[in-house]
Design a protein around this motif. Structure first.
Motif, PDB file in Angstrom:
ATOM      1  N   GLY A 219      16.623 -19.150 -21.213  1.00 58.02           N
ATOM      2  CA  GLY A 219      16.799 -19.181 -19.769  1.00 58.02           C
ATOM      3  C   GLY A 219      17.170 -17.816 -19.216  1.00 58.02           C
ATOM      4  N   LEU A 220      18.054 -17.088 -19.918  1.00 52.15           N
ATOM      5  CA  LEU A 220      18.442 -15.749 -19.486  1.00 52.15           C
ATOM      6  C   LEU A 220      17.247 -14.796 -19.538  1.00 52.15           C
ATOM      7  CD1 LEU A 220      21.879 -15.438 -21.336  1.00 52.15           C
ATOM      8  CD2 LEU A 220      21.492 -15.978 -18.931  1.00 52.15           C
ATOM      9  N   ARG A 221      16.449 -14.917 -20.580  1.00 47.99           N
ATOM     10  CA  ARG A 221      15.273 -14.059 -20.701  1.00 47.99           C
ATOM     11  C   ARG A 221      14.256 -14.371 -19.598  1.00 47.99           C
ATOM     12  NH1 ARG A 221      14.128 -15.250 -25.651  1.00 47.99           N
ATOM     13  NH2 ARG A 221      15.406 -13.589 -26.541  1.00 47.99           N
ATOM     14  N   TYR A 222      14.126 -15.641 -19.273  1.00 48.92           N
ATOM     15  CA  TYR A 222      13.200 -16.066 -18.213  1.00 48.92           C
ATOM     16  C   TYR A 222      13.589 -15.424 -16.881  1.00 48.92           C
ATOM     17  CZ  TYR A 222      10.896 -19.317 -14.954  1.00 48.92           C
ATOM     18  OH  TYR A 222      10.149 -19.867 -13.947  1.00 48.92           O
ATOM     19  N   VAL A 223      14.881 -15.462 -16.542  1.00 52.99           N
ATOM     20  CA  VAL A 223      15.346 -14.894 -15.275  1.00 52.99           C
ATOM     21  C   VAL A 223      15.223 -13.374 -15.283  1.00 52.99           C
ATOM     22  CG1 VAL A 223      17.363 -14.598 -13.772  1.00 52.99           C
ATOM     23  CG2 VAL A 223      16.889 -16.827 -14.785  1.00 52.99           C
ATOM     24  N   SER A 224      15.499 -12.731 -16.417  1.00 55.65           N
ATOM     25  CA  SER A 224      15.461 -11.266 -16.485  1.00 55.65           C
ATOM     26  C   SER A 224      14.070 -10.715 -16.208  1.00 55.65           C
ATOM     27  CB  SER A 224      15.943 -10.784 -17.859  1.00 55.65           C
ATOM     28  OG  SER A 224      15.016 -11.147 -18.874  1.00 55.65           O
ATOM     29  N   ASN A 225      13.045 -11.533 -16.415  1.00 57.31           N
ATOM     30  CA  ASN A 225      11.669 -11.112 -16.163  1.00 57.31           C
ATOM     31  C   ASN A 225      11.179 -11.511 -14.780  1.00 57.31           C
ATOM     32  OD1 ASN A 225      11.291  -9.965 -18.753  1.00 57.31           O
ATOM     33  ND2 ASN A 225      10.904 -11.988 -19.628  1.00 57.31           N
TER      34      ASN A 225
END
Length: 432
Positions: A219-225
């Motif tokens: 989820g964190l990686r999804y938002v960071s992109n």
């Protein structure tokens, strides 16, 4: 007129959402009554210490920092309705225990500290799940309206709750207020049981092996992109840290600056909530995802008005200014929330909304003690206007970054009514 009302309240035609909203309204009225009573109780037990009030608020929101992302993972893996039942049960039991302590007269300041921390655990579990559960109650085309009405429900409770609490404290003291809150907190439990699970909208949610593989880091990686998700979250983190502390600052402003009682503190909170309700209803007619400039513009207006509230020299002017401040506070929060919710894949909604709740509520444990310290040493007014000035500068920088990134330009139109708008970047000329 009827068409306008049907458009504004169209999500209430869906039975599951109507039941959900009703339970939330009853509970939240009690919650806001309890918050007012808790703040007043802390000031009584601590000899009017704004620092003690800041510590209580920090304890109430610290679990958000610790457990919210885990709650988002649970929301993407398990039945959100069941999770909400568990979280609301915890809240109900804790509220009943606290009401007994206050009514029997044995309550001490450390009881309030423990109570605030335990309530924070329940809140850390409940809030991300509730935020993401709304998308299961209505179809996608009704989601903007449902989100706006949920905000309106919250702010209706902010109007009714403090007003009732101010009168009840003046007449009966704080004990009965805690008892009423405990009873009201049972309403969501009843209405969650009454829902028809077959009418929930669960298309696109992870199932089977996908659900078992759900991880917080994904989820964190999804938002960071996703820069379109990062900007509203970053703004909410800053404004949440510096300017969303009215629960603390208005209590201190009423008691230490204007030397007024609980009823006047309730009037401050009610004025803010009336404006907030108007802001929520203003967003209820939105049909699609709000633009980034709706988020930035409302943030600038909120920060500017918050600065004026802190600088206001007289009581009545604070009440007047809190009306538009409340409007843009919720309009900004709602536009940011909708921009995030309507731009996220359903499989990630629980974890993304958990991150949203983390930046929205998780800044309170950091900000509340600092704001309380500033209020105690430099005055409650300074704790508000300083936050407003810094928020305005940060939002202005974010606007400049967005314009530079997209090539847009600000323009002013004077007629038929003045308005600022963004001129999109000119397309590059085609090569011959």
């Amino acid at each position: 007129m009827r068409a306008t009302l049907n458009t504004t309240f169209q999500s209430l035609q869906v039975r599951n959402y109507r039941i959900f909203a009703t339970g939330q309204l009853i509970k939240l009225i009690g919650v806001w009554m309890m918050f007012i009573a808790q703040d007043w109780l802390v000031l009584q037990l601590s000899d009017d210490s704004a620092t003690a009030l800041g510590v209580v608020i920090a304890l109430q929101f610290t679990p958000v920092l610790l457990f919210t992302l885990l709650s988002g993972r649970l929301a993407d893996r398990y039945d959100k309705r069941l999770l909400l039942f568990i979280a609301n049960s915890i809240w109900c039991v804790l509220a009943m225990v606290m009401s007994v302590l206050v009514l029997t007269g044995v309550v001490a300041l450390w009881h309030v500290f423990v109570f605030a921390g335990l309530l924070g655990v329940g809140n850390a579990l409940e809030t991300p799940v509730r935020q993401s559960f709304i998308s299961e109650l209505v179809d996608t085309h009704l989601l903007p309206n449902a989100l706006a009405l949920s905000s309106a429900t919250f702010n209706t409770a902010r109007i009714v709750g403090p007003a009732l609490a101010g009168v009840a404290i003046a007449v009966f003291d704080v004990g009965p207020v805690f008892l009423i809150s405990a009873i009201a907190s049972c309403a969501p439990l009843v209405n969650l049981v009454r829902m028809r699970t077959g009418e929930l909208y669960r298309a696109g949610l992870p199932t089977g092996a996908q659900r078992d593989a759900v991880r917080v880091v994904d989820g964190l990686r999804y938002v960071s992109n996703r820069p379109d998700l990062l900007l509203p979250m970053a703004l909410m983190a800053v404004l949440g840290l510096l300017l969303f502390n009215f629960q603390l600052t208005l209590a201190a402003l009423a008691k230490t600056v204007f030397n007024t009682g609980a009823a006047s503190f309730g009037l401050f909170t009610t004025a803010l909530a009336v404006g907030a309700l108007a802001g929520a209803l203003a967003a209820s007619g939105r049909r699609g995802r709000p633009s980034v400039y709706a988020v930035l513009g409302s943030a600038l207006a909120f920060a500017g008005l918050g600065t004026l509230v802190g600088l206001a020299p007289v009581y009545w002017l604070v009440v007047v200014l809190l009306l538009p401040t409340g409007f843009f506070m919720v309009y900004f929060a709602q536009a940011s929330n909708q921009r995030v919710q309507l731009g996220v894949d359903p499989a990630f909604r629980g974890r993304v909304m958990a991150l949203w709740v983390l930046v929205f509520l998780g800044t309170n444990p950091v900000g509340a003690p600092i704001i309380g310290w500033v209020a105690e040493h430099f005055g409650a007014g300074a704790s508000i206007w300083l936050g407003g000035v810094i928020s305005f500068l940060v939002t202005g920088a974010a606007l400049a970054w967005q314009l530079r990134r997209t090539g847009g330009r600000l323009r002013m139109r004077w007629g038929p009514r003045p308005r600022i708008y963004v001129l999109p970047a000119r397309p590059a000329p085609a090569r011959p």
